[in-house]
Motif scaffolding. Structure first.
Motif, mmCIF file in Angstrom:
data_model
loop_
_atom_site.group_PDB
_atom_site.id
_atom_site.type_symbol
_atom_site.label_atom_id
_atom_site.label_comp_id
_atom_site.label_asym_id
_atom_site.label_seq_id
_atom_site.Cartn_x
_atom_site.Cartn_y
_atom_site.Cartn_z
ATOM 1 N N ASP A 19 25.474 -22.604 0.641
ATOM 2 C CA ASP A 19 24.475 -22.964 -0.367
ATOM 3 C C ASP A 19 25.201 -23.141 -1.700
ATOM 4 O O ASP A 19 25.291 -22.212 -2.499
ATOM 5 N N LEU A 92 25.715 -19.553 4.841
ATOM 6 C CA LEU A 92 24.279 -19.412 4.676
ATOM 7 C C LEU A 92 23.761 -18.307 5.593
ATOM 8 O O LEU A 92 24.279 -18.108 6.703
ATOM 9 N N ASP A 171 20.607 -31.093 4.357
ATOM 10 C CA ASP A 171 19.904 -30.596 3.176
ATOM 11 C C ASP A 171 19.601 -31.708 2.185
ATOM 12 O O ASP A 171 18.956 -31.465 1.166
ATOM 13 N N THR A 191 17.680 -26.031 0.735
ATOM 14 C CA THR A 191 18.618 -25.384 -0.183
ATOM 15 C C THR A 191 18.887 -26.223 -1.425
ATOM 16 O O THR A 191 19.250 -25.681 -2.465
ATOM 17 N N SER A 192 18.726 -27.550 -1.321
ATOM 18 C CA SER A 192 19.154 -28.446 -2.394
ATOM 19 C C SER A 192 18.019 -29.235 -3.034
ATOM 20 O O SER A 192 18.084 -29.558 -4.212
ATOM 21 N N LYS A 206 14.718 -22.477 5.332
ATOM 22 C CA LYS A 206 15.464 -22.103 4.128
ATOM 23 C C LYS A 206 16.847 -21.588 4.494
ATOM 24 O O LYS A 206 17.775 -21.673 3.702
ATOM 25 N N ASP A 207 16.983 -21.049 5.708
ATOM 26 C CA ASP A 207 18.287 -20.621 6.219
ATOM 27 C C ASP A 207 18.164 -20.411 7.724
ATOM 28 O O ASP A 207 17.104 -20.672 8.317
#
Length: 242
Positions: A19, A92, A171, A191-192, A206-207
């Motif tokens: 990330d 991550l 992402d 994440t971006s 998100k992960d």
């Protein structure tokens, strides 16, 4: 050897394995400041993340800049990024456990990134992740980077797995488009960019704590058709698609 029943997982690196978008943006912003540019680097990366650095830089100058000079600027940005990110490198959340489980489940695993070989090593060797990947493809291995399909297509070819049996983890908006151009379905990470920016991923996470390998197989059954790329979604301010 891969069989016609094999599936492949293809991972982007920046924003997926790690990330790091905020650190990339900070490095771009420092470079812009040096050259008197007022472009907001974070907003720029929301639109163009996934493209080679020279291609991103080409969009922010009001006058033509020779490729050699763009390369020098990109090298400066890379140096700034590495200094800023040096002590922050970490995978991550949930990634290693997910990769271990995917390997055990029989997935082929590839890395498809727009980064140069030394930048790839800067991340995956530092994190000791290289053994997880059956194939690694970067900027040195393709003629056209994202949003073109080449990066993911080359990974698919090297793995010996057809595109329709490959799932890309991305992402970036342009990375998602590259996956669809390659004939692959996609799982996106928020994440971006905001999740609403993506076109039609099978799932947004998100992960990797939110996913197990069996989920990927279930998602493939639920989403049997690869979305067609949406060129308009990728055409944003500063964007110059070939």
């Amino acid at each position: 050897m891969p069989t016609d029943q094999s599936y492949a997982l293809i991972f982007d690196m920046d924003g997926v394995i790690i990330d790091n978008t905020d650190y990339q943006a900070e490095a771009f912003q420092l470079l812009f400041r040096e050259h008197g540019l007022t472009t907001n680097a974070r907003h720029l990366l929301e639109r163009l993340n996934g493209m080679p650095a020279t291609a991103i830089l080409k969009t922010v100058f009001q006058h033509p800049v020779p490729e050699k000079e763009l390369k020098r600027y990109a090298d400066q940005r890379e140096f700034l990024y590495r200094v800023i990110y040096w002590d922050k490198r970490q995978e991550l959340a949930g990634l290693r456990k997910f990769l271990e489980a995917a390997k055990k489940a029989g997935f082929k695993i590839g890395l498809g990134t727009g980064s140069a070989p030394d930048t790839i090593g800067y991340i995956i060797d530092h994190l000791h992740l290289r053994p997880f990947f059956d194939v690694i493809t970067g900027a040195a291995d393709v003629e056209k980077g994202k949003p073109h399909a080449d990066t993911f297509s080359v990974v698919s070819q090297k793995l010996g797995i057809p595109p329709e049996r490959c799932v890309v983890f991305e992402d970036a908006v342009l990375g998602e488009q590259a996956a669809y151009k390659a004939g692959m379905r996609c799982i996106c990470l928020s994440t971006s960019v905001d999740a609403s920016k993506f076109q039609n991923p099978m799932k947004i996470i998100k992960d990797f704590t939110e996913l197990v390998p069996q989920d990927v197989l279930d998602l493939l059954e639920q989403h049997p058709i690869v979305p067609k790329p949406d060129k308009q979604r990728a055409k944003r301010k500063y964007m110059k698609l070939q």
